[in-house]
Every structure is written in structure tokens, then in C-alpha cells.
Design an enzyme around this catalytic site. Structure first.
Site, short mmCIF file in Angstrom:
data_model
loop_
_atom_site.label_atom_id
_atom_site.label_comp_id
_atom_site.label_asym_id
_atom_site.label_seq_id
_atom_site.Cartn_x
_atom_site.Cartn_y
_atom_site.Cartn_z
CB CYS A 1 6.25 9.35 -22.48
SG CYS A 1 7.88 9.60 -21.78
N PRO A 2 7.80 6.54 -23.54
CG PRO A 2 9.77 5.21 -23.34
CD PRO A 2 8.28 5.25 -23.00
#
Length: 75
Positions: free
Chosen positions: A14-15
């Protein structure tokens, strides 16, 4: 499940998976289905939220052997 495109984000955290998903979705035609492959557990939360927020359909999702699979149909 049938799909026209595939996005492999395995190994990314993430992201990055959602950022890459956003780029791919923008290239797609309406109603096309994208299969996303991920290993980051946070995608189980982030990808459904992404679809809901932008109005795309999360057609299916599964998890197997540490991999997360998503089928997303563009609105």
C-alpha cells in the site's frame, strides 16, 4: 472468471496496488473486467473501498495461498 485485462501487483505494498489500479481503470473501456492479483492484505480493504467510491463493480474476490484476486468491472 472472464476478464479482458490483468494487473499483477504481487509484492507491492500500500498504496502502490491501488495507485496502479487507478491508472489501469482509466485506460479501460466501460464494462471491461480487470483481474487484479495482489499479495498485500490491505487490498482486501482498499480495493472494495476504491470500487465503491468510484462506482466500479467488484464482481468477485478470492484469497488463496497468500494471494488476493479481484475482478473489477469498470462502470
Amino acid at each position: 472468471m472472464s476478464h479482458q485485462l490483468e494487473l499483477d501487483t504481487a509484492g507491492l505494498l500500500c498504496p502502490e496496488p491501488v495507485m496502479m489500479l487507478h491508472v489501469e481503470i482509466r485506460k479501460m473501456a466501460s464494462k471491461e473486467v480487470l483481474k487484479v492479483i495482489a499479495t498485500d492484505p490491505s487490498t482486501a480493504r482498499d480495493i472494495p473501498k476504491f470500487c465503491n467510491f468510484l462506482g466500479h463493480s467488484l464482481v468477485d474476490q478470492t484469497q488463496e495461498n497468500g494471494f488476493f484476486y479481484y475482478w473489477i468491472q469498470k462502470k
